[in-house]
Design an enzyme around this catalytic site. Structure first.
Site, short mmCIF file in Angstrom:
data_model
loop_
_atom_site.label_atom_id
_atom_site.label_comp_id
_atom_site.label_asym_id
_atom_site.label_seq_id
_atom_site.Cartn_x
_atom_site.Cartn_y
_atom_site.Cartn_z
N HIS A 91 34.99 71.43 48.48
CA HIS A 91 34.84 69.94 47.88
C HIS A 91 33.47 69.55 47.37
CE1 HIS A 91 32.64 67.97 51.44
NE2 HIS A 91 33.16 69.14 51.92
N ASP A 93 32.33 66.42 46.70
CA ASP A 93 31.96 65.06 47.14
C ASP A 93 30.93 65.49 48.28
OD1 ASP A 93 34.22 65.61 48.81
OD2 ASP A 93 33.99 63.49 49.47
N ASP A 124 27.05 71.58 52.58
CA ASP A 124 28.42 70.98 52.76
C ASP A 124 28.79 69.92 51.57
OD1 ASP A 124 30.62 69.61 53.81
OD2 ASP A 124 29.56 68.21 54.94
N GLU A 155 36.78 64.75 50.23
CA GLU A 155 36.79 65.00 51.71
C GLU A 155 36.12 64.33 52.56
OE1 GLU A 155 35.85 67.18 55.46
OE2 GLU A 155 34.45 66.77 53.93
N GLU A 156 34.70 63.83 52.15
CA GLU A 156 33.84 63.13 53.11
C GLU A 156 34.57 61.54 53.17
OE1 GLU A 156 32.20 64.72 54.88
OE2 GLU A 156 30.83 66.18 53.49
N HIS A 424 25.63 66.51 56.98
CA HIS A 424 25.75 65.18 57.16
C HIS A 424 24.13 64.40 57.51
CE1 HIS A 424 30.23 65.06 57.57
NE2 HIS A 424 29.95 65.74 56.75
#
Length: 452
Positions: A91, A93, A124, A155-156, A424
């Protein structure tokens, strides 16, 4: 190493400098789809990924979306006769930064320090995007199996429109093997296949005791306040050992015998625990993180200390998040959490439970046979260490969605991060040496999957 593998390893080495440069280009795009202010950036990110994929001459190249969802990039290289088709997922995003001023270097200016590339999305999951593209470049755009590249854009945010996207484009995305580059390895030099993930539910609990605020001196004593009642309720969620106290939840103890357990001192350092802070729960760290439920209070609506006054608060509320062991029934578990909160709110306070937006099914698989054995061979050869099976304490909702939509496909969840990546978090980073090895491992995997 066979002549074929030596040639393939050399091809990977040749494409890595450009792959890293393009990774840095992607990291510079603040594609935070969850923030409407960055919607245009997410569109730009999808366009950049499509441009990179288009340079490899796919027969199909599209930017797709379902409804008002984020842009996803799909590119296809058809399978040679008799060969399987592999879907490569990542992903583009990213998460919000958590405060740009807290980063050692600007989050969207990729910066190398001590062999790691720092930046939001560096691990990520833009590393996953460039792992796939790096592999396709190593094969000069002519992979030995069919490849469908699928780069999602939300996805996030929990992939809310992914089910509709998969349903609408089922034939386009169908594959024999699905490789999801969105997990982590237990160490830079130890590859992993993720075989379990915890589920997720959350609720908002609101406690009411009064019709209006009251002076704490005039009424305090016989009359309670909602914030204190709420803290009593929240304190009941764990027992004296820190185990989740909600009755009836699944606990999968003893299921991590083959896993690599992290030493406690290393885990404490990675977590940043203050000196003297105790770890919660019982069992190995792997059991506690991968196979047992966990509860956290993510936020409370109440006056700040600076804004507090001598009044009894009439109501207070909190967001309670619960991770679920693989095999748990997600909605039934949410009901059990709500039942516990109601039963443990003191003083006759009124309780309102509202389901939150976070719902993710837990996931587990038996990684044996066929594609799984091929992946273990390929990854072990590339890394020089045996591949291990691991779990993830977090939740990746779309993995279960892929498994439901394509029940005949083998789902391989591979690692593009390591324990130091801080996904994150502040100062997210990617091990550059592991990135190179990961590209080589995936290239070896495609070679392993060919029907010779």
């Amino acid at each position: 190493m066979s002549d074929t593998r030596e040639s393939l390893a050399a091809a990977v080495e040749a494409v890595l400098p450009a792959a890293r440069a393009d990774l840095e280009r992607l990291v510079r795009i603040p594609s935070i789809w969850a923030d409407p202010a960055h919607a245009a950036d997410t569109e730009a990110s999808a366009a950049a990924v499509a441009e990179l994929a288009g340079a490899l001459n796919p027969t199909t190249l599209q930017i797709l979306r379902a409804g008002d969802g984020a842009p996803a990039v799909v590119a296809r290289w058809p399978a040679p006769e008799g060969q399987p088709t592999v879907l490569l997922y990542a992903h583009h995003d990213v998460q919000p930064t958590g405060g740009d001023d807290q980063w050692t270097s600007p989050p969207f200016e990729p910066t190398e320090r001590n062999g790691r590339l720092y930046g939001r999305g560096a691990a990520d999951d833009k590393a996953g995007v460039m792992t796939h593209l790096g592999v396709l470049r190593a094969f000069d755009g002519k992979p030995p199996v069919g490849v469908t590249l699928f780069i999602e854009g939300e996805e996030e945010s929990g992939s809310p429109t992914l089910p509709a996207l998969l349903a609408e484009h089922h034939e386009l995305l169908a594959a024999d093997v699905i490789v999801i580059a969105d997990a982590a390895n237990p160490a830079v030099d130890v590859p992993a296949l993720t075989t379990s993930l915890r589920g997720l539910v959350d609720v908002v609990v609101e406690v009411s005791l009064l019709e209006r605020p009251l002076h704490s001196g005039v009424f305090g004593g016989p009359v309670g306040d909602a914030l204190t009642a709420l803290t009593h309720t929240l304190a009941s969620l764990h027992d004296e050992k820190g185990e989740v106290a909600v009755a009836g939840l699944r606990h999968n103890e003893g299921t991590d015998a083959a896993a690599t357990d992290m030493p406690e001192a290393e885990f404490r350092a990675e977590a940043g625990l203050v000196e003297g802070a105790e770890l919660l729960g019982t069992g190995t760290l792997a059991e506690r993180i991968w196979h047992k439920p966990a509860i956290a209070v993510l936020g409370i609506d109440a006056p700040s200390v600076a804004q507090s006054a001598n009044v009894l608060l009439p109501r207070a509320r909190a967001m309670v998040s619960m991770r679920l062991a693989p095999g748990e029934d997600t909605l039934a578990a949410r009901d059990k959490l709500a039942e516990h909160l109601r039963a443990h709110t003191p003083w006759g306070a009124r309780v309102t439970i509202t389901p939150g937006s976070g719902v993710a099914e837990p996931f587990s698989l038996d990684a044996n046979g066929g594609a799984y054995d091929a992946a273990k061979r390929a990854f072990s050869e590339a890394y020089g260490n045996a591949a291990v099976e691991t779990g993830i304490g977090g939740s990746i909702p779309f993995i279960a969605e892929f498994a439901r939509t394509f029940p005949g496909a083998a789902v391989l969840v591979t690692g593009v991060g390591d324990p130091a990546s801080r996904w994150h978090g502040i100062d997210e980073s990617l091990s550059l040496s592991m990135f190179g090895t990961g590209v080589k491992a995936e290239a070896f995997l495609l070679d392993e999957l060919t029907s010779r």
